[in-house]
Design a protein around this motif. Structure first.
Motif, PDB file in Angstrom:
ATOM      1  N   ILE A 103       7.019   2.151  -1.921  1.00  0.00           N
ATOM      2  CA  ILE A 103       6.564   1.063  -1.039  1.00  0.00           C
ATOM      3  C   ILE A 103       7.742   0.141  -0.720  1.00  0.00           C
ATOM      4  CG2 ILE A 103       5.058  -0.974  -0.874  1.00  0.00           C
ATOM      5  CD1 ILE A 103       3.082   0.460  -2.783  1.00  0.00           C
ATOM      6  N   GLU A 104       8.535  -0.172  -1.743  1.00  0.00           N
ATOM      7  CA  GLU A 104       9.602  -1.177  -1.583  1.00  0.00           C
ATOM      8  C   GLU A 104      10.889  -0.598  -0.993  1.00  0.00           C
ATOM      9  OE1 GLU A 104       9.714  -2.655  -5.571  1.00  0.00           O
ATOM     10  OE2 GLU A 104       7.743  -3.609  -5.338  1.00  0.00           O
ATOM     11  N   GLY A 105      10.981   0.720  -0.912  1.00  0.00           N
ATOM     12  CA  GLY A 105      12.167   1.328  -0.292  1.00  0.00           C
ATOM     13  C   GLY A 105      13.342   1.447  -1.237  1.00  0.00           C
ATOM     14  N   ASN A 106      13.094   1.505  -2.553  1.00  0.00           N
ATOM     15  CA  ASN A 106      14.232   1.690  -3.472  1.00  0.00           C
ATOM     16  C   ASN A 106      13.989   2.842  -4.455  1.00  0.00           C
ATOM     17  OD1 ASN A 106      12.329   0.500  -5.089  1.00  0.00           O
ATOM     18  ND2 ASN A 106      13.348  -1.485  -5.195  1.00  0.00           N
ATOM     19  N   LEU A 107      13.497   3.943  -3.893  1.00  0.00           N
ATOM     20  CA  LEU A 107      13.201   5.122  -4.718  1.00  0.00           C
ATOM     21  C   LEU A 107      14.471   5.664  -5.397  1.00  0.00           C
ATOM     22  CD1 LEU A 107      10.921   7.093  -5.565  1.00  0.00           C
ATOM     23  CD2 LEU A 107      11.439   8.441  -3.529  1.00  0.00           C
ATOM     24  N   ASP A 108      15.638   5.408  -4.780  1.00  0.00           N
ATOM     25  CA  ASP A 108      16.887   5.904  -5.388  1.00  0.00           C
ATOM     26  C   ASP A 108      17.178   5.220  -6.732  1.00  0.00           C
ATOM     27  OD1 ASP A 108      17.222   3.564  -3.944  1.00  0.00           O
ATOM     28  OD2 ASP A 108      19.359   3.918  -3.592  1.00  0.00           O
ATOM     29  N   HIS A 109      16.469   4.123  -7.046  1.00  0.00           N
ATOM     30  CA  HIS A 109      16.646   3.483  -8.355  1.00  0.00           C
ATOM     31  C   HIS A 109      15.878   4.208  -9.459  1.00  0.00           C
ATOM     32  CE1 HIS A 109      17.703  -0.669  -6.444  1.00  0.00           C
ATOM     33  NE2 HIS A 109      18.479   0.319  -6.057  1.00  0.00           N
ATOM     34  N   SER A 140      14.369   9.493  12.351  1.00  0.00           N
ATOM     35  CA  SER A 140      15.089   9.476  13.636  1.00  0.00           C
ATOM     36  C   SER A 140      14.126   9.345  14.816  1.00  0.00           C
ATOM     37  CB  SER A 140      15.954  10.728  13.787  1.00  0.00           C
ATOM     38  OG  SER A 140      15.119  11.835  14.079  1.00  0.00           O
ATOM     39  N   GLU A 141      12.840   9.661  14.575  1.00  0.00           N
ATOM     40  CA  GLU A 141      11.827   9.491  15.625  1.00  0.00           C
ATOM     41  C   GLU A 141      11.189   8.105  15.521  1.00  0.00           C
ATOM     42  OE1 GLU A 141      10.827  12.057  17.837  1.00  0.00           O
ATOM     43  OE2 GLU A 141      12.293  13.461  16.999  1.00  0.00           O
ATOM     44  N   GLY A 142      11.745   7.258  14.650  1.00  0.00           N
ATOM     45  CA  GLY A 142      11.223   5.891  14.503  1.00  0.00           C
ATOM     46  C   GLY A 142      10.044   5.793  13.555  1.00  0.00           C
ATOM     47  N   VAL A 143       9.882   6.803  12.671  1.00  0.00           N
ATOM     48  CA  VAL A 143       8.759   6.799  11.722  1.00  0.00           C
ATOM     49  C   VAL A 143       9.305   6.800  10.288  1.00  0.00           C
ATOM     50  CG1 VAL A 143       6.627   7.957  11.025  1.00  0.00           C
ATOM     51  CG2 VAL A 143       7.436   8.197  13.376  1.00  0.00           C
ATOM     52  N   PRO A 144       9.402   5.626   9.647  1.00  0.00           N
ATOM     53  CA  PRO A 144       9.841   5.624   8.252  1.00  0.00           C
ATOM     54  C   PRO A 144       8.688   6.134   7.382  1.00  0.00           C
ATOM     55  CG  PRO A 144       9.393   3.386   9.014  1.00  0.00           C
ATOM     56  CD  PRO A 144       9.052   4.293  10.139  1.00  0.00           C
ATOM     57  N   TYR A 145       8.868   7.309   6.773  1.00  0.00           N
ATOM     58  CA  TYR A 145       7.762   7.965   6.062  1.00  0.00           C
ATOM     59  C   TYR A 145       7.781   7.597   4.588  1.00  0.00           C
ATOM     60  CZ  TYR A 145       4.441  11.577   4.738  1.00  0.00           C
ATOM     61  OH  TYR A 145       3.334  12.240   4.254  1.00  0.00           O
ATOM     62  N   LYS A 146       6.822   6.756   4.186  1.00  0.00           N
ATOM     63  CA  LYS A 146       6.731   6.332   2.780  1.00  0.00           C
ATOM     64  C   LYS A 146       5.447   6.882   2.193  1.00  0.00           C
ATOM     65  CE  LYS A 146       9.193   2.063   3.519  1.00  0.00           C
ATOM     66  NZ  LYS A 146       9.448   0.783   2.894  1.00  0.00           N
ATOM     67  N   GLY A 147       5.547   7.567   1.075  1.00  0.00           N
ATOM     68  CA  GLY A 147       4.342   8.140   0.467  1.00  0.00           C
ATOM     69  C   GLY A 147       4.683   9.479  -0.131  1.00  0.00           C
ATOM     70  N   VAL A 148       3.719  10.402  -0.080  1.00  0.00           N
ATOM     71  CA  VAL A 148       3.985  11.765  -0.552  1.00  0.00           C
ATOM     72  C   VAL A 148       4.064  12.682   0.657  1.00  0.00           C
ATOM     73  CG1 VAL A 148       2.998  13.754  -1.755  1.00  0.00           C
ATOM     74  CG2 VAL A 148       2.925  11.513  -2.826  1.00  0.00           C
ATOM     75  N   ILE A 156       0.851  -1.206   0.000  1.00  0.00           N
ATOM     76  CA  ILE A 156       0.000   0.000   0.000  1.00  0.00           C
ATOM     77  C   ILE A 156       0.875   1.241   0.000  1.00  0.00           C
ATOM     78  CG2 ILE A 156      -0.236  -0.161   2.547  1.00  0.00           C
ATOM     79  CD1 ILE A 156      -3.137   1.009   2.102  1.00  0.00           C
ATOM     80  N   PHE A 157       0.466   2.235  -0.790  1.00  0.00           N
ATOM     81  CA  PHE A 157       1.219   3.483  -0.928  1.00  0.00           C
ATOM     82  C   PHE A 157       0.613   4.537  -0.002  1.00  0.00           C
ATOM     83  CE2 PHE A 157       1.763   7.713  -2.679  1.00  0.00           C
ATOM     84  CZ  PHE A 157       3.132   7.752  -2.896  1.00  0.00           C
TER      85      PHE A 157
END
Ligand code: AMP
Ligand code: GLY
Length: 433
Positions: A313-319, A259-267, A89-90
């Protein structure tokens, strides 16, 4: 792939339109969707707040990934629940969505991590808030802490007005619990920009900077709305300023959340004020794509959107190499129902859509519409987002208003000045287009 889009506004029509063109996407579902979306996707009549129902539906239909449009399901934790069920989910998780759902959370995060924003105080007690406004000079800004569909911020120019707003928010609870806690903040002057970026929790990929028109009436008069029109690019943006925004605001916020423990994925949507000395400040953050900003932005987007959403979603936006954009200026004018934003009329037949179908430079994104038989009817406050691409600001303004003049429904109203702020400035700055 099978994709499910959640929401039913102009932003979701633009998302569905873009996803339907993707090489990776075979079919699109939308819950609940609207009249325009129903031409491109299977619209399912279901409450988009029913998270468990959405999970059951997604499993039954073997949905490959879900895209969440609006803020309410994000704030309710839709992403966390879908993840528990193993459905991609995005959108940000519930904690990440607090950046929009609680202005106090966002302001405290910015303060702690030195992200530029207006000075502020938080109030839970009405008398203390009134006591404070009596000691400060106008103009200042009062904001409800919680979600108010873009209608919870008030620029105060007279002391007595401030006290009335505080009473409405904190005692009369005109926005329900969202206004029990308020922020009173410094007024910032300058020009506003909507700066949106995709993120996978580590890196960011900015979209085109745009400008919204939040006030109901021409000349930025009248009450605030969800947004009456938007355009992109914006003439006062330049690569140096974009770098400053990316470093001092967008990346810094993603890193702060992490750093606050919140991996922010989305817009991450930064509502910015660019001051006279060209410094950006955050007015607010949103946890999603903007509406109507998404309409002119996606109308200009040439790249396939699906791989970008999947990379977040997958954590590879740098690709992702970057985003390709169509040349030109894109402008969206929102056509609203009589009574919007307070009590919009519904059920009016919409005429003229056929004249604008299948045009390369014009797209009418639907928001509050319903299709019954072969006719479209109004079913909400913001009805349509007429969007046009032109060679420059003049051309885009001309084209979009020409298209608007083809459409009619009872009580239809719209701003006549969308994009016009850019006309003088924009002509000297065509290099940004
Ligand atoms: P918000 O809901 O926080 O985005 O605020 C809605 C609108 O109110 C913004 O788009 C601005 O036009 C105005 N606004 C909010 N905060 C400020 C501020 N600190 N200074 C000046 N204008 C503001
Ligand atoms: N157009 C403002 C928003 O999406 O919040």
């Amino acid at each position: 792939m099978k994709v499910l889009v959640i929401g039913g506004g102009g932003r979701e029509h633009a998302l569905v339109w873009k996803l339907a063109q993707s090489k990776k996407v075979g079919s699109v579902f939308c819950i609940p969707g609207n009249g325009g979306i129903s031409e491109l996707a299977d619209c399912i009549e279901m409450n988009s707040g029913d998270i468990e129902g959405l999970i059951t539906f997604s499993k039954q239909e073997r949905i490959d990934f879900v895209v969440v449009g609006p803020e309410n399901p994000l704030a309710a934790g839709i992403v966390d629940r879908f993840k528990e069920e193993g459905i991609p989910i995005f959108g940000p998780c519930q904690k990440g969505a607090q950046i929009e759902a609680s202005k106090v959370f966002a302001k405290e995060l910015m303060n702690k991590h030195h992200i530029p924003t207006a000075a502020f105080k938080v109030f839970q007690d009405y008398n203390a808030a009134v006591g404070y406004v009596r000691t400060i000079q106008t103009p200042f800004v009062i904001k409800a802490d919680g979600l108010c569909a873009g209608k919870g911020a008030y620029v105060i120019r007279e002391q007595s007005e401030g006290e009335e707003i505080l009473k409405d928010l904190m005692i009369n609870l005109i926005h329900g619990d969202a206004g029990r806690r308020t922020i009173i903040e410094q007024f910032l002057s300058g020009v506003e920009a909507s700066y949106l970026a995709f993120s996978d929790g580590i890196s960011i990929l900015p979209l085109l900077p745009s400008q919204d028109h939040k006030a109901l009436l021409d000349g930025d008069k009248g009450p605030n709305t969800g947004g009456m029109g938007a355009y992109t690019p914006i003439p006062f943006m330049n690569p140096v300023l974009e770098d400053v925004i990316n470093e001092s605001i967008m990346k810094k916020t993603i890193t702060a959340l992490s750093s606050e423990g919140v991996p922010y994925k989305g817009v991450l949507y930064g509502g910015l004020m660019i001051s006279g000395d060209n410094r950006p400040y955050v007015i607010e953050f949103n946890a999603r794509l903007g509406d109507p900003e998404t309409q002119p932005i996606l109308f200009k987007m040439e790249s396939d959107i699906a791989p970008i959403l999947l990379s977040c979603i997958e954590g590879n936006l740098d690709h992702v190499q970057g985003i390709e954009w169509r040349n030109g200026v894109s402008i969206c004018v929102v056509l609203a129902s009589k009574g919007y934003p307070d009590q919009p009329e519904k059920g009016k037949v919409i005429r003229g859509l056929q004249d604008l179908a299948n045009k390369k430079d014009i797209m009418v994104f639907h928001a509050g519409t319903k299709k019954i038989g072969n006719e479209f009817y109004t079913s909400g406050g913001r009805v349509l987002g007429v969007t046009a691409i032109g060679n420059d600001y003049h051309d885009a303004v001309r084209k979009v208003y020409e298209a608007v003049s083809c459409i009619q429904f009872d009580g239809m109203h719209y701003r006549k000045d969308i994009g016009k702020k850019a006309l003088t400035e924009g002509d000297d700055n065509e290099k940004n287009i």
